[in-house]
Design an enzyme around this catalytic site. Structure first.
Site, PDB file in Angstrom:
ATOM      1  N   ASN A 221      -2.394 -10.392  -6.304  1.00 37.43           N
ATOM      2  CA  ASN A 221      -2.077 -11.560  -7.127  1.00 37.43           C
ATOM      3  C   ASN A 221      -0.735 -12.179  -6.765  1.00 37.43           C
ATOM      4  O   ASN A 221      -0.556 -13.395  -6.858  1.00 37.43           O
ATOM      5  CB  ASN A 221      -2.094 -11.175  -8.604  1.00 37.43           C
ATOM      6  CG  ASN A 221      -3.479 -10.762  -9.084  1.00 37.43           C
ATOM      7  OD1 ASN A 221      -4.466 -10.957  -8.397  1.00 37.43           O
ATOM      8  ND2 ASN A 221      -3.544 -10.185 -10.277  1.00 37.43           N
TER       9      ASN A 221
ATOM     10  N   GLU B 267       1.870  -4.169  -2.412  1.00 33.52           N
ATOM     11  CA  GLU B 267       2.086  -5.463  -3.052  1.00 33.52           C
ATOM     12  C   GLU B 267       3.461  -5.481  -3.703  1.00 33.52           C
ATOM     13  O   GLU B 267       3.959  -4.448  -4.158  1.00 33.52           O
ATOM     14  CB  GLU B 267       1.006  -5.728  -4.114  1.00 33.52           C
ATOM     15  CG  GLU B 267       1.151  -7.080  -4.806  1.00 33.52           C
ATOM     16  CD  GLU B 267       0.003  -7.393  -5.755  1.00 33.52           C
ATOM     17  OE1 GLU B 267       0.020  -8.460  -6.388  1.00 33.52           O
ATOM     18  OE2 GLU B 267      -0.924  -6.555  -5.864  1.00 33.52           O
TER      19      GLU B 267
ATOM     20  N   GLN C 146      -2.993   1.055  -4.971  1.00 34.92           N
ATOM     21  CA  GLN C 146      -2.035   0.742  -3.921  1.00 34.92           C
ATOM     22  C   GLN C 146      -1.435   2.018  -3.378  1.00 34.92           C
ATOM     23  O   GLN C 146      -1.905   3.097  -3.715  1.00 34.92           O
ATOM     24  CB  GLN C 146      -0.979  -0.205  -4.457  1.00 34.92           C
ATOM     25  CG  GLN C 146      -1.566  -1.571  -4.825  1.00 34.92           C
ATOM     26  CD  GLN C 146      -0.513  -2.571  -5.290  1.00 34.92           C
ATOM     27  OE1 GLN C 146       0.679  -2.432  -5.075  1.00 34.92           O
ATOM     28  NE2 GLN C 146      -0.973  -3.586  -5.988  1.00 34.92           N
TER      29      GLN C 146
ATOM     30  N   ASN D 280      -6.304 -14.513  -2.007  1.00 31.59           N
ATOM     31  CA  ASN D 280      -6.619 -13.309  -2.775  1.00 31.59           C
ATOM     32  C   ASN D 280      -7.313 -13.671  -4.078  1.00 31.59           C
ATOM     33  O   ASN D 280      -6.800 -14.486  -4.848  1.00 31.59           O
ATOM     34  CB  ASN D 280      -5.333 -12.536  -3.100  1.00 31.59           C
ATOM     35  CG  ASN D 280      -5.597 -11.341  -4.009  1.00 31.59           C
ATOM     36  OD1 ASN D 280      -6.076 -10.306  -3.548  1.00 31.59           O
ATOM     37  ND2 ASN D 280      -5.298 -11.477  -5.292  1.00 31.59           N
ATOM     38  N   GLU D 281      -8.477 -13.096  -4.303  1.00 31.77           N
ATOM     39  CA  GLU D 281      -9.192 -13.214  -5.581  1.00 31.77           C
ATOM     40  C   GLU D 281      -9.189 -14.643  -6.132  1.00 31.77           C
ATOM     41  O   GLU D 281      -8.926 -14.870  -7.315  1.00 31.77           O
ATOM     42  CB  GLU D 281      -8.611 -12.236  -6.605  1.00 31.77           C
ATOM     43  CG  GLU D 281      -8.832 -10.794  -6.233  1.00 31.77           C
ATOM     44  CD  GLU D 281      -8.419  -9.796  -7.300  1.00 31.77           C
ATOM     45  OE1 GLU D 281      -7.900 -10.221  -8.360  1.00 31.77           O
ATOM     46  OE2 GLU D 281      -8.612  -8.581  -7.084  1.00 31.77           O
TER      47      GLU D 281
ATOM     48  N   TYR E 149     -12.400  -1.750  -9.278  1.00 31.75           N
ATOM     49  CA  TYR E 149     -11.608  -0.676  -9.898  1.00 31.75           C
ATOM     50  C   TYR E 149     -12.472   0.034 -10.926  1.00 31.75           C
ATOM     51  O   TYR E 149     -13.288  -0.593 -11.613  1.00 31.75           O
ATOM     52  CB  TYR E 149     -10.349  -1.237 -10.564  1.00 31.75           C
ATOM     53  CG  TYR E 149      -9.372  -1.845  -9.586  1.00 31.75           C
ATOM     54  CD1 TYR E 149      -8.481  -1.047  -8.877  1.00 31.75           C
ATOM     55  CD2 TYR E 149      -9.364  -3.209  -9.359  1.00 31.75           C
ATOM     56  CE1 TYR E 149      -7.589  -1.606  -7.969  1.00 31.75           C
ATOM     57  CE2 TYR E 149      -8.479  -3.781  -8.458  1.00 31.75           C
ATOM     58  CZ  TYR E 149      -7.596  -2.972  -7.763  1.00 31.75           C
ATOM     59  OH  TYR E 149      -6.731  -3.526  -6.864  1.00 31.75           O
TER      60      TYR E 149
ATOM     61  N   GLU F 226      -9.537  -3.905  -1.784  1.00 34.17           N
ATOM     62  CA  GLU F 226      -8.932  -3.350  -3.003  1.00 34.17           C
ATOM     63  C   GLU F 226      -9.973  -2.462  -3.667  1.00 34.17           C
ATOM     64  O   GLU F 226     -11.052  -2.921  -4.020  1.00 34.17           O
ATOM     65  CB  GLU F 226      -8.480  -4.440  -3.988  1.00 34.17           C
ATOM     66  CG  GLU F 226      -7.233  -5.184  -3.578  1.00 34.17           C
ATOM     67  CD  GLU F 226      -6.677  -6.084  -4.694  1.00 34.17           C
ATOM     68  OE1 GLU F 226      -6.790  -5.707  -5.885  1.00 34.17           O
ATOM     69  OE2 GLU F 226      -6.153  -7.157  -4.362  1.00 34.17           O
TER      70      GLU F 226
END
Length: 504
Positions: free
Chosen positions: A72, A27, A351, A172-173, A244, A292
């Site tokens: 993001n 990213e 990442q 994304n999200e 996460y 992710e």
């Protein structure tokens, strides 16, 4: 010493080992791109400014796919800023991470980097501030052979052949209030479905991923997936999952059991997708792109972006220093992903470089492997063939977050072509060794050819540029096959282990 037992039988199979399980994520965040994969002043940099030492580590790690450019970041990204002569590209504010992006690396450079690193590109489109037309434009630029304005523009920019990107994330999200262009489930479902339908008019064989929940703790978790898939089912191939983990307030026991949460997350998303399938009388099955996942200490100072008038290029952000316990959790997450290979068809550890990453670099200087590098690399290298369905008989341990959990977690793979069996196991106990036994009646004649364990009496040991090698996976000399054909091995507390068996 505690004891546990697992079954191993080639007749009981979950599904094939999927190479895309071993994906990663790049990213435009912090130093992931600039001074991470791209550092023109570095001694190893090639003609495109890409660090050769990082590419070598990516290959060693066994990364198969890389998701790009966010995250993001993508929800405010204008892909056109990153093409054409570099000196003419605009500098833009990145609202997601309160930074500036000079667009020195864009889609063409990223695809060239993927070819050099031997990985498959996985592209995300902006459905935050943009929509259907912009996604179509990017697809035309990337995948149409020529003869149109945007495909010919790509050729003029030096990419004669199409990039032929197969996997596309539709935003994304988008369930997250932090996301630029955050939408309700109904709003997102409609936009994603129309974007997918239009993209398939250009290329019907694309693999399209709709946004699932940002994490399983979201208030809308479950309902979001149900609404999104009810609208988009026939256009989607995958639904995304993100998670996460971190050691919260010194609760090491719960942290080591993080994969219990991942198991439950996957099972819940799969059940929701199947409920939509049944209600809609659909024939195909939606699978999961766990694009992710990682350990991320979100409350640490390095996870706070700049503020005010400070909009730096490539600030130090999210540069977690991973210890042995973190690596055990990463290894356990890989066990969970493999165990669900029937439903998880792709995954991306977030990442790749510098940003919550297994690979770290100094600008213009050294690169090194974090502790989390090793379980990923060894699993990617040795998980081959088919994932076996294991029965695990393990003592239990109490945790604050998840209640009683098995002390042992494990998965095994069997490569019928070579006969090799690989076992990946973690001991979640804080202070007790664990004797693991696996009868090999279904695999007669097998012998241990390799057994390595990642462990240290100090589970807080972390690698640095000055010392990245004093704690590495070491040979586990306790692994053996008994005369009656039982595999046995002693697993230290807070450890991850890989065993390989061959012969027969």
């Amino acid at each position: 010493m505690l004891s546990a037992k697992i079954s191993l039988d080639p007749a009981f199979v979950v599904g094939p080992v999927r190479p895309r399980t071993f994906g990663s994520f790049v990213e435009h965040l912090g130093r992931c791109v600039y001074t991470g994969i791209h550092d023109p002043g570095h001694p190893s940099a090639d003609e495109d400014g890409f660090r050769g030492d990082v590419i070598d580590l990516v290959k060693e790690m066994g990364v198969t796919t890389v998701r790009y450019p966010g995250g993001n970041f993508v929800s405010g990204y204008r892909w056109e800023d990153g093409i054409g002569p570099v000196e003419q590209r605009p500098v833009r504010l990145d609202l997601a991470w309160h930074s500036s992006d000079p667009n020195w690396v864009g889609v063409d450079e990223f695809v060239r980097w993927c070819r050099k690193a031997g990985v498959e590109p996985m592209m995300a489109v902006n459905l935050g501030t943009r929509g259907v037309q912009e996604a179509l434009d990017l697809l035309e630029y990337c995948n149409v052979t020529g003869g149109t304005y945007l495909s010919d523009l790509r050729r003029a920019n030096g990419a004669e052949e199409p990039h032929n990107i197969r996997m596309w994330c539709l935003g994304n999200e988008m369930d997250g209030p932090w996301q630029i262009g955050h939408k309700t489930a109904e709003e997102y479902a409609r936009l994603a479905t129309e974007t997918a339908r239009a993209m398939r008019m250009i290329d019907p064989d694309l693999e399209l991923i709709v946004c699932g929940s940002s994490n399983s703790e979201m208030a809308t978790f479950g309902a979001w997936e149900h609404i999104t898939l009810t609208e988009s089912y026939e256009q989607a191939d995958y639904v995304s999952a993100h998670v996460y983990y971190w050691e919260d307030e010194g609760d090491l026991a719960s942290f080591l059991a993080s994969a219990v949460n991942m198991d439950r997350f996957i099972d819940s998303v799969a059940a929701t997708a199947d409920a939509v399938r049944a209600a809609g009388k659909h024939s195909k099955r939606i699978h999961i792109s766990f694009d992710e996942w990682n350990v991320w200490y979100q409350r640490r100072a390095e996870s706070r972006p700049p503020s005010g008038d400070d909009w730096p290029v490539a600030p130090v952000l999210l540069e977690d220093k991973y210890n042995v316990a973190d690596a055990v959790v990463v290894g356990n997450c890989l066990i969970s992903l493999l165990r669900h290979t029937d439903r998880v068809h792709a995954a991306s550890q977030a990442q790749l470089v510098n940003v919550i990453a297994p690979i770290m670099t100094e600008p213009g200087g050294r690169s090194w492997r974090q502790t989390t590098f090793h379980p990923f690399a060894l699993t990617a290298r040795h998980a081959k063939g088919e994932v076996l369905c294991l029965a695990i008989d393990s003592p239990l341990a109490e945790t604050k977050k998840y209640g009683e959990v098995p002390v042992l977690d494990a998965v095994a793979t069997h490569d019928a072509a070579t006969g090799e069996v690989a076992v990946f196991a973690v001991n979640r106990s804080l202070d007790s060794e664990l004797m693991l036994t696996a009868p090999l009646r279904a695999f007669p004649g097998r012998r241990v050819v390799e057994a390595v364990t990642l462990h240290n009496p100090d589970h807080t040991w972390a690698a640095t540029a000055d010392d990245a090698t004093s704690v590495l996976p070491q040979s586990n000399n306790t692994a053996q096959v008994s005369p009656v054909g039982d595999l046995t091995v002693t697993l230290p507390p807070v450890s991850w282990t890989m065993l390989r068996l061959t012969g027969g």
